[in-house]
Design a protein around this motif. Structure first.
Motif, mmCIF file in Angstrom:
data_model
loop_
_atom_site.group_PDB
_atom_site.id
_atom_site.type_symbol
_atom_site.label_atom_id
_atom_site.label_comp_id
_atom_site.label_asym_id
_atom_site.label_seq_id
_atom_site.Cartn_x
_atom_site.Cartn_y
_atom_site.Cartn_z
ATOM 1 N N ASP A 9 0.868 -1.180 0.000
ATOM 2 C CA ASP A 9 0.000 0.000 0.000
ATOM 3 C C ASP A 9 0.904 1.229 0.000
ATOM 4 O O ASP A 9 1.427 1.619 1.043
ATOM 5 C CB ASP A 9 -0.900 -0.026 1.246
ATOM 6 N N GLU A 213 -7.582 -0.007 -3.526
ATOM 7 C CA GLU A 213 -7.247 0.009 -2.088
ATOM 8 C C GLU A 213 -8.431 -0.384 -1.194
ATOM 9 O O GLU A 213 -8.263 -1.206 -0.277
ATOM 10 C CB GLU A 213 -6.680 1.386 -1.698
ATOM 11 N N ASP A 235 -12.592 4.391 2.709
ATOM 12 C CA ASP A 235 -11.174 4.548 3.055
ATOM 13 C C ASP A 235 -10.772 5.988 2.718
ATOM 14 O O ASP A 235 -10.678 6.358 1.549
ATOM 15 C CB ASP A 235 -10.350 3.528 2.232
#
Ligand code: ATP
Ligand code: MG
Length: 470
Positions: A9, A213, A235
């Motif tokens: 990430d 993501e 997110d």
């Protein structure tokens, strides 16, 4: 293929890596200098010898070596003449001169560049945001040109090394996260992903697959559960707000569960923590630096292009040129708030942009716990004490929240799902901790449906699981 599976990430503010050995997923320690070593601040400092320093140490090195330092600038003649726009209104770009009254005049000027002659190094922040700017290819750092991909690879490199170390073998295949939308423009989205792939390859990852993501975060939660579930992930990090809706069947076992899962929709917008920091700066600090001040015999308003420039601390150094500084000194002598203009000059000349930006960000974080705080800069040359209450903060960021809510509604519409059809709404990313955002989500889904996941590592963990089962 090796027996390890890697999820990466690369975040606007923080990055993390997770490694699965087939039975367990481990989030790797990346930065011992950071409060939470499993997340690496996505910061890069390049010294004038060309040495990179990454993470928390990058910020420390910049502050130690650069802040409060006298900045020496040199104007260099580029040897060509260009036509410059000269106008009285603000925001007219490089050629703008505050004292000129003819709004349409053009003139030929010698092209020049301002270079800093005694800088010990340069700090980069939010590099992920730069990936989408197709016009920005790279930058010169001292005598070397760096492509944007190279700069990003410098942050990915220690992440790759940590994965190699933990696995005891080179990790060549990885699942990388990407935001749903790096940008609202398709072309910029494609450019950004392509550049991130190149950066990953430069760092040594040979086989890179991208996953959204929020899908990573959703998988991280859903794999541990064993029920049929319809889940939304919200997110909200430093650069983007990403949303996905997924459905998981009741199958047992990771492989079957993932194989039977469906992504019902994704949506996103490039508005998150960095944009919120800019709103705080705009509404609380611009006035401290004289944005409402008037100057000169005609009582003119301050040119807004100066303030646009200080919105991002990484641009402030460009104001540190003789022309602007002399103009500020002159304006100070007739200004309605001379102290405020002096503060602005200190901000520019003493290189205080980064510590000020850090304090704005820290004040924002304090407001996730406290009802009020003070944005406090206590430098010998610059003192600021601006109170900020949680309520006022919520008001300042209303428009940003509206854009985030639009993404949530878009995801619902694309999936054909109403809020009451969702079993849970999982939240992750640092910005999702802001109370006004939590209230917005509670109003829409009900407090009982909100579930916090690990703020900084849930995406990488989910991506490592995806790497194993795809
Ligand atoms: N307690 C908090 N309250 C409010 N904001 C916070 C808090 N903690 C962190 N943040 C903000 O969250 C952002 C960083 O979050 P995160 O690490 O999830 O982002 P990222 O994954 O790097 O970014 P992105 O996913 O957008 O690329 C920063 O803007 C930071 O200021
Ligand atoms: Mg993130």
């Amino acid at each position: 293929m090796g027996k390890y599976y890697c999820g990466v990430d690369f975040g606007t503010s923080n990055s993390s890596v997770a490694l699965s050995d087939g039975s367990q997923v481990k989030v790797l320690s990346l930065d011992e200098a950071n409060v939470s070593p499993t997340s690496l601040p996505s910061l890069l400092y390049i010294t004038n010898d060309g040495d990179p320093i990454i993470g928390r140490e990058a910020a420390n090195a910049f502050i130690e070596r650069n802040v409060d330092r006298e900045v020496l600038l040199k104007k260099i003649d580029l040897g060509i003449s260009i036509e410059a726009y000269v106008a009285s209104e603000p925001d007219k770009g490089e050629g703008y001169r505050p004292h000129t009254t003819d709004g349409t005049a053009r003139e030929a000027v010698r092209a020049s560049a301002i270079v800093e002659v005694n800088s010990p190094g340069r700090l980069f922040q939010s590099l992920k945001t730069l990936l989408r700017h197709s016009g920005f290819h790279g930058t010169d750092v001292f005598d070397r040109h760096y492509q944007i991909e190279e700069l990003v690879a410098m942050i990915l490199q220690p992440m790759k090394e940590a994965a190699d170390r933990a696995a005891g073998e080179p990790i060549e295949r990885a699942v990388f996260g990407r935001p749903v939308r790096f940008s609202k423009r398709d072309l910029e989205n494609d450019v950004a992903e392509k550049r991130l792939r190149t950066a990953a390859e430069l760092a040594g990852f040979k086989d890179v697959t991208f996953f959204y993501e929020p899908v990573g975060a959703c998988v991280e939660y859903a794999m541990a559960a064993e029920r049929t579930q319809r889940l939304m992930v919200v997110d909200i990090g430093g650069g983007t707000c990403d949303v996905c809706i997924m459905e998981f069947g009741g199958a047992h076992g990771f492989h079957d569960r993932l194989a039977e899962s469906k992504i019902l929709s994704v949506a996103g917008v490039a508005v998150a923590g960095d944009a919120i920091d800019r709103e705080i700066t705009r509404s609380k600090l611009f006035p401290v630096f004289g944005s409402n001040c008037r100057y000169g015999p005609n009582n003119l308003p301050m040119p807004q292009n100066i303030y646009n420039q200080i919105l991002d601390w990484q641009n402030i150094y460009k104001l540190n040129n003789e022309e602007t500084i002399h103009w500020l000194i002159a304006a100070e002598s007739t200004a309605t708030q001379p102290e405020a203009l002096r503060s602005l000059r200190c901000l520019i000349q003493r290189n205080l942009g980064y510590p000020v930006a850090r304090e704005v960000e820290a004040a924002k974080r304090r407001l996730s716990v406290d009802m009020e705080t003070i944005i406090r800069i206590d430098n010998e040359a610059l003192q600021v004490q601006e109170p900020l209450e949680r309520k006022e903060f919520a008001h300042i960021i209303e428009e940003n929240l509206e854009l985030m809510l639009e993404s949530i509604k878009e995801a619902e519409n694309l999936a054909g799902i109403r809020p009451q059809d969702l079993d849970l709404v999982l939240t992750t990313g640092g910005t999702s901790l802001i109370p006004a955002i939590r209230s917005m989500l509670e109003d829409r889904f009900g407090a009982e449906k909100l579930k916090k996941r690990d703020t900084f590592t849930s995406v990488a963990t989910g991506l490592a699981i995806v790497a194993q089962y795809t």
